[in-house]
Design an enzyme around this catalytic site. Sequence first.
Site, PDB file in Angstrom:
ATOM      1  CB  SER A   1      -0.887   0.011   1.255  1.00  0.00           C
ATOM      2  OG  SER A   1      -1.486   1.277   1.455  1.00  0.00           O
TER       3      SER A   1
ATOM      4  CE1 TYR B   1      -3.903  -1.997   4.890  1.00  0.00           C
ATOM      5  CE2 TYR B   1      -2.988   0.182   4.462  1.00  0.00           C
ATOM      6  CZ  TYR B   1      -3.540  -0.998   4.001  1.00  0.00           C
ATOM      7  OH  TYR B   1      -3.728  -1.176   2.647  1.00  0.00           O
TER       8      TYR B   1
END
Length: 245
Positions: free
Chosen positions: A136, A149
């Site tokens: 990401s 995350y």
Amino acid sequence: MPDAKNPWLGLDGARIVVAGGSGTIGAALVSGFETAGATVGNIDLNPQHGAVRVTADLTTAQAGRDAIAQAREELGGLDVFVHAVGINDRRPIEAYDDADWERFIAINLTSAFATAQAALPQMREQGHGRIVFFSSVAGRSGHKLHGPYAATKGAINQLMRVMAHEHAQDGVTVNAVAPGYMDTELTRDYLDANPDKRAALVDLIPARRFGQLEEVVGPVLFLASRQASFITGQVLYIDGGRTVV
């Protein structure tokens, strides 16, 4: 043998496993690989797509290894593995407790390590293989409200680089794709709950829009193809220029 469906990619007949193939992006990947002529195995809690469907909870390492073994056996081998499993939960760092942290590590990172580790031996023995992780833009940038995350995605980037270094001489490439803001069900759910955030998020993207599913599928198919045989250890950002600024 020529690939009648897409001779440039050379994926016709490839044996491919997608972990997380029932999510919005995962299902699009399964469809994309099948369109290219591949036979696809889907590992998920509730696999609904793919020629081979393996039901598994990947939060434990052994479950991940067992799922890869089952998918490989049913496919008759393994040429490409894509890890597209992940969760996010936007909160300040102080709002996460130990259980939250452990859940992120188990789902986002341990599942990636165990499944990729299990995919490697046959690829090494046969002298070719492709592994693609989903990272990401948060694995590179210090976005607020993305603590666990971002930590897991940054760790995946490093895991990918080490695996790429260790297995380049075996004909196995290991790369990652790092999507930015995409038009997925999760993004839509977030914006439905926070409609005031849409304009601010779009303003962060030089392309001034969210990405579409096909704009993720194409790069993954490329990295899985024979055309990417000399690309390894790389993070490909699919973000409309988000990480340029």
